[in-house]
Design a protein around this motif. Structure first.
Motif, PDB file in Angstrom:
ATOM      1  N   ALA A  57       0.844  -1.190   0.000  1.00  0.00           N
ATOM      2  CA  ALA A  57       0.000   0.000   0.000  1.00  0.00           C
ATOM      3  C   ALA A  57       0.880   1.241   0.000  1.00  0.00           C
ATOM      4  CB  ALA A  57      -0.907   0.010   1.223  1.00  0.00           C
ATOM      5  N   LEU A  58       0.493   2.204  -0.810  1.00  0.00           N
ATOM      6  CA  LEU A  58       1.156   3.499  -0.838  1.00  0.00           C
ATOM      7  C   LEU A  58       0.170   4.512  -0.299  1.00  0.00           C
ATOM      8  CD1 LEU A  58       2.700   3.267  -4.402  1.00  0.00           C
ATOM      9  CD2 LEU A  58       3.909   3.029  -2.235  1.00  0.00           C
ATOM     10  N   ILE A  59       0.532   5.155   0.780  1.00  0.00           N
ATOM     11  CA  ILE A  59      -0.361   6.108   1.424  1.00  0.00           C
ATOM     12  C   ILE A  59       0.297   7.475   1.420  1.00  0.00           C
ATOM     13  CG2 ILE A  59      -1.573   6.692   3.552  1.00  0.00           C
ATOM     14  CD1 ILE A  59      -1.514   3.652   4.183  1.00  0.00           C
ATOM     15  N   GLY A  60      -0.380   8.412   0.789  1.00  0.00           N
ATOM     16  CA  GLY A  60       0.121   9.781   0.732  1.00  0.00           C
ATOM     17  C   GLY A  60       0.717  10.125  -0.613  1.00  0.00           C
ATOM     18  N   LEU A  61       0.559  11.378  -0.964  1.00  0.00           N
ATOM     19  CA  LEU A  61       1.055  11.892  -2.241  1.00  0.00           C
ATOM     20  C   LEU A  61       2.551  11.656  -2.403  1.00  0.00           C
ATOM     21  CD1 LEU A  61       0.585  13.591  -4.817  1.00  0.00           C
ATOM     22  CD2 LEU A  61       0.975  15.600  -3.422  1.00  0.00           C
ATOM     23  N   ARG A  62       3.311  11.926  -1.378  1.00  0.00           N
ATOM     24  CA  ARG A  62       4.769  11.775  -1.469  1.00  0.00           C
ATOM     25  C   ARG A  62       5.166  10.325  -1.735  1.00  0.00           C
ATOM     26  NH1 ARG A  62       8.440  14.403   2.993  1.00  0.00           N
ATOM     27  NH2 ARG A  62       7.629  16.217   1.898  1.00  0.00           N
ATOM     28  N   SER A  63       4.518   9.384  -1.053  1.00  0.00           N
ATOM     29  CA  SER A  63       4.833   7.965  -1.254  1.00  0.00           C
ATOM     30  C   SER A  63       4.551   7.529  -2.687  1.00  0.00           C
ATOM     31  CB  SER A  63       4.019   7.087  -0.298  1.00  0.00           C
ATOM     32  OG  SER A  63       4.381   7.322   1.022  1.00  0.00           O
ATOM     33  N   ILE A  64       3.427   7.952  -3.210  1.00  0.00           N
ATOM     34  CA  ILE A  64       3.060   7.572  -4.575  1.00  0.00           C
ATOM     35  C   ILE A  64       4.003   8.237  -5.580  1.00  0.00           C
ATOM     36  CG2 ILE A  64       1.256   7.661  -6.334  1.00  0.00           C
ATOM     37  CD1 ILE A  64      -0.783   7.540  -3.972  1.00  0.00           C
ATOM     38  N   CYS A  65       4.284   9.509  -5.394  1.00  0.00           N
ATOM     39  CA  CYS A  65       5.217  10.215  -6.293  1.00  0.00           C
ATOM     40  C   CYS A  65       6.606   9.596  -6.236  1.00  0.00           C
ATOM     41  CB  CYS A  65       5.285  11.695  -5.948  1.00  0.00           C
ATOM     42  SG  CYS A  65       3.829  12.630  -6.421  1.00  0.00           S
ATOM     43  N   ASP A  66       7.062   9.246  -5.040  1.00  0.00           N
ATOM     44  CA  ASP A  66       8.375   8.608  -4.910  1.00  0.00           C
ATOM     45  C   ASP A  66       8.399   7.271  -5.636  1.00  0.00           C
ATOM     46  OD1 ASP A  66       9.295  10.732  -3.408  1.00  0.00           O
ATOM     47  OD2 ASP A  66       9.195   9.669  -1.487  1.00  0.00           O
ATOM     48  N   TYR A  67       7.350   6.479  -5.476  1.00  0.00           N
ATOM     49  CA  TYR A  67       7.284   5.170  -6.134  1.00  0.00           C
ATOM     50  C   TYR A  67       7.299   5.330  -7.652  1.00  0.00           C
ATOM     51  CZ  TYR A  67       5.785   0.535  -7.499  1.00  0.00           C
ATOM     52  OH  TYR A  67       5.715  -0.708  -8.085  1.00  0.00           O
ATOM     53  N   LEU A  68       6.528   6.290  -8.161  1.00  0.00           N
ATOM     54  CA  LEU A  68       6.446   6.506  -9.604  1.00  0.00           C
ATOM     55  C   LEU A  68       7.605   7.336 -10.143  1.00  0.00           C
ATOM     56  CD1 LEU A  68       2.634   7.289  -9.965  1.00  0.00           C
ATOM     57  CD2 LEU A  68       3.807   5.125 -10.424  1.00  0.00           C
ATOM     58  N   GLN A  69       8.335   7.967  -9.249  1.00  0.00           N
ATOM     59  CA  GLN A  69       9.441   8.853  -9.608  1.00  0.00           C
ATOM     60  C   GLN A  69       8.957   9.988 -10.509  1.00  0.00           C
ATOM     61  OE1 GLN A  69      12.562   6.352 -11.192  1.00  0.00           O
ATOM     62  NE2 GLN A  69      13.023   5.509  -9.176  1.00  0.00           N
ATOM     63  N   VAL A  70       7.895  10.655 -10.039  1.00  0.00           N
ATOM     64  CA  VAL A  70       7.329  11.790 -10.754  1.00  0.00           C
ATOM     65  C   VAL A  70       7.130  12.957  -9.799  1.00  0.00           C
ATOM     66  CG1 VAL A  70       6.147  10.330 -12.456  1.00  0.00           C
ATOM     67  CG2 VAL A  70       4.917  11.083 -10.412  1.00  0.00           C
ATOM     68  N   SER A  71       6.986  14.136 -10.374  1.00  0.00           N
ATOM     69  CA  SER A  71       6.710  15.331  -9.573  1.00  0.00           C
ATOM     70  C   SER A  71       5.224  15.373  -9.210  1.00  0.00           C
ATOM     71  CB  SER A  71       7.066  16.586 -10.370  1.00  0.00           C
ATOM     72  OG  SER A  71       6.169  16.723 -11.469  1.00  0.00           O
ATOM     73  N   ARG A  72       4.879  16.277  -8.325  1.00  0.00           N
ATOM     74  CA  ARG A  72       3.475  16.456  -7.952  1.00  0.00           C
ATOM     75  C   ARG A  72       2.638  16.878  -9.159  1.00  0.00           C
ATOM     76  NH1 ARG A  72       3.535  19.291  -2.074  1.00  0.00           N
ATOM     77  NH2 ARG A  72       1.386  18.571  -2.080  1.00  0.00           N
ATOM     78  N   LYS A  73       3.188  17.734  -9.985  1.00  0.00           N
ATOM     79  CA  LYS A  73       2.456  18.187 -11.176  1.00  0.00           C
ATOM     80  C   LYS A  73       2.148  17.015 -12.098  1.00  0.00           C
ATOM     81  CE  LYS A  73       2.585  21.146 -15.244  1.00  0.00           C
ATOM     82  NZ  LYS A  73       1.645  20.282 -15.880  1.00  0.00           N
ATOM     83  N   VAL A  74       3.146  16.184 -12.341  1.00  0.00           N
ATOM     84  CA  VAL A  74       2.941  15.019 -13.202  1.00  0.00           C
ATOM     85  C   VAL A  74       1.928  14.069 -12.565  1.00  0.00           C
ATOM     86  CG1 VAL A  74       4.056  12.981 -14.202  1.00  0.00           C
ATOM     87  CG2 VAL A  74       5.183  15.210 -14.321  1.00  0.00           C
ATOM     88  N   PHE A  75       2.002  13.903 -11.248  1.00  0.00           N
ATOM     89  CA  PHE A  75       1.032  13.066 -10.543  1.00  0.00           C
ATOM     90  C   PHE A  75      -0.390  13.539 -10.825  1.00  0.00           C
ATOM     91  CE2 PHE A  75      -1.771  12.617  -6.871  1.00  0.00           C
ATOM     92  CZ  PHE A  75      -1.824  11.232  -6.747  1.00  0.00           C
ATOM     93  N   TYR A  76      -0.642  14.821 -10.651  1.00  0.00           N
ATOM     94  CA  TYR A  76      -1.987  15.343 -10.869  1.00  0.00           C
ATOM     95  C   TYR A  76      -2.408  15.234 -12.340  1.00  0.00           C
ATOM     96  CZ  TYR A  76      -2.263  16.910  -6.065  1.00  0.00           C
ATOM     97  OH  TYR A  76      -2.307  16.947  -4.698  1.00  0.00           O
ATOM     98  N   ASP A  77      -1.462  15.383 -13.267  1.00  0.00           N
ATOM     99  CA  ASP A  77      -1.766  15.168 -14.684  1.00  0.00           C
ATOM    100  C   ASP A  77      -2.182  13.717 -14.921  1.00  0.00           C
ATOM    101  OD1 ASP A  77      -1.158  17.805 -15.277  1.00  0.00           O
ATOM    102  OD2 ASP A  77       0.851  17.352 -16.054  1.00  0.00           O
ATOM    103  N   LEU A  78      -1.469  12.774 -14.285  1.00  0.00           N
ATOM    104  CA  LEU A  78      -1.799  11.355 -14.418  1.00  0.00           C
ATOM    105  C   LEU A  78      -3.150  11.034 -13.787  1.00  0.00           C
ATOM    106  CD1 LEU A  78       1.709   9.815 -13.670  1.00  0.00           C
ATOM    107  CD2 LEU A  78       0.501   9.775 -15.868  1.00  0.00           C
ATOM    108  N   VAL A  79      -3.463  11.670 -12.669  1.00  0.00           N
ATOM    109  CA  VAL A  79      -4.766  11.476 -12.030  1.00  0.00           C
ATOM    110  C   VAL A  79      -5.870  11.893 -12.994  1.00  0.00           C
ATOM    111  CG1 VAL A  79      -6.305  12.272 -10.177  1.00  0.00           C
ATOM    112  CG2 VAL A  79      -3.934  11.639  -9.658  1.00  0.00           C
ATOM    113  N   ASP A  80      -5.678  13.024 -13.665  1.00  0.00           N
ATOM    114  CA  ASP A  80      -6.661  13.502 -14.638  1.00  0.00           C
ATOM    115  C   ASP A  80      -6.830  12.528 -15.807  1.00  0.00           C
ATOM    116  OD1 ASP A  80      -7.141  15.775 -13.146  1.00  0.00           O
ATOM    117  OD2 ASP A  80      -5.803  17.041 -14.342  1.00  0.00           O
ATOM    118  N   LYS A  81      -5.772  11.751 -16.087  1.00  0.00           N
ATOM    119  CA  LYS A  81      -5.810  10.788 -17.189  1.00  0.00           C
ATOM    120  C   LYS A  81      -6.247   9.395 -16.742  1.00  0.00           C
ATOM    121  CE  LYS A  81      -2.379  13.242 -19.860  1.00  0.00           C
ATOM    122  NZ  LYS A  81      -1.034  13.263 -20.406  1.00  0.00           N
ATOM    123  N   GLY A  82      -6.589   9.232 -15.457  1.00  0.00           N
ATOM    124  CA  GLY A  82      -7.117   7.953 -15.006  1.00  0.00           C
ATOM    125  C   GLY A  82      -6.203   7.121 -14.132  1.00  0.00           C
TER     126      GLY A  82
END
Length: 65
Positions: free
Chosen positions: A9-34
């Motif tokens: 389980a990945l809990i929290g924005l930072r954990s998910i971004c670290d796992y994916l190796q992306v910035s917060r901006k890219v994370f939110y772009d990916l969220v918008d894409k599903g």
């Protein structure tokens, strides 16, 4: 077999971004894409296996085009 048995389980924005190796901006772009993440209260949550499968499928679709 339950997803919890195979996936971390990945809990929290930072954990998910670290796992994916992306910035917060890219994370939110990916969220918008599903991106398969959920909001629980004020935290983002997902599982490593779910994210891995999402990107594996995306790569397969990209190869087909």
């Amino acid at each position: 077999m339950c997803i919890r048995d195979r996936s971390k389980a990945l809990i929290g924005l930072r954990s998910i971004c670290d796992y994916l190796q992306v910035s917060r901006k890219v994370f939110y772009d990916l969220v918008d894409k599903g991106l398969p993440v959920k909001r629980l209260g004020n935290r983002w949550v997902s599982h490593t296996e779910v994210l891995d499968k999402y990107f594996e499928k995306a790569v397969e679709v990209e190869k087909e085009t």
